[in-house]
Design a protein around this motif. Sequence first.
Motif, short mmCIF file in Angstrom:
data_model
loop_
_atom_site.label_atom_id
_atom_site.label_comp_id
_atom_site.label_asym_id
_atom_site.label_seq_id
_atom_site.Cartn_x
_atom_site.Cartn_y
_atom_site.Cartn_z
N PRO A 114 -66.81 -48.99 18.49
CA PRO A 114 -66.18 -49.97 18.96
C PRO A 114 -65.38 -49.90 20.02
O PRO A 114 -64.97 -49.30 20.72
CB PRO A 114 -64.66 -49.19 17.46
N ALA A 115 -64.83 -51.18 20.90
CA ALA A 115 -64.18 -51.58 21.81
C ALA A 115 -63.30 -51.92 22.15
O ALA A 115 -62.47 -52.88 20.67
CB ALA A 115 -65.76 -52.67 22.68
N TYR A 116 -62.34 -51.81 22.40
CA TYR A 116 -61.23 -51.74 22.39
C TYR A 116 -60.78 -53.00 24.07
O TYR A 116 -60.97 -52.33 24.45
CB TYR A 116 -59.69 -50.82 22.53
N HIS A 117 -60.12 -54.18 23.90
CA HIS A 117 -59.73 -55.44 24.77
C HIS A 117 -57.86 -54.96 24.20
O HIS A 117 -57.41 -55.67 23.17
CB HIS A 117 -60.78 -56.18 24.01
N ALA A 118 -57.40 -55.39 25.99
CA ALA A 118 -56.13 -55.52 25.62
C ALA A 118 -56.17 -56.59 25.50
O ALA A 118 -56.64 -57.42 25.97
CB ALA A 118 -55.79 -54.95 26.92
N PRO A 119 -55.02 -56.93 24.51
CA PRO A 119 -54.36 -58.63 24.62
C PRO A 119 -54.47 -59.00 25.35
O PRO A 119 -53.66 -58.64 26.62
CB PRO A 119 -53.75 -58.72 23.27
#
Length: 131
Positions: A114-119
């Motif tokens: 899973p990749a987290y992208h900052a809003p």
Amino acid sequence: MNRSLASLLLLASLVLAKPTLVPNYGLPAPPVYPVAPPKYAFEYAVNDPPAGNQFGHSETRDGYRTDGEYFVHLPDGRVQTVTYYADQTGYYPTVHYKGAAVYPTARAYHAPAPAYHAPAPAYHAPVYGHH
């Protein structure tokens, strides 16, 4: 009285009418074939390695009895052969397989991490003129 007379005249015209023939416009009459039981034989085969196609069919018929066989090389490496006969009572196939099915080894599945992208930052309207 008029109805019965009209009916009688109609009936008389139908009885006395001559059958009309369809014109053939000078074409020769269609051929008349003798009535005979059907009899034939055929055979074909396809061998196209680049496309992966290899199959064939042969059949003979004499009267009401038809005998035949068709085959196909399956993607799993086997050869499927269907031998059959058909007559006035139905179609009777027998299916045979030659060889063993071989399937390619499935690659292991690895789920992507899973990749987290900052809003994205919230939009702020510019402020004009400071107090």
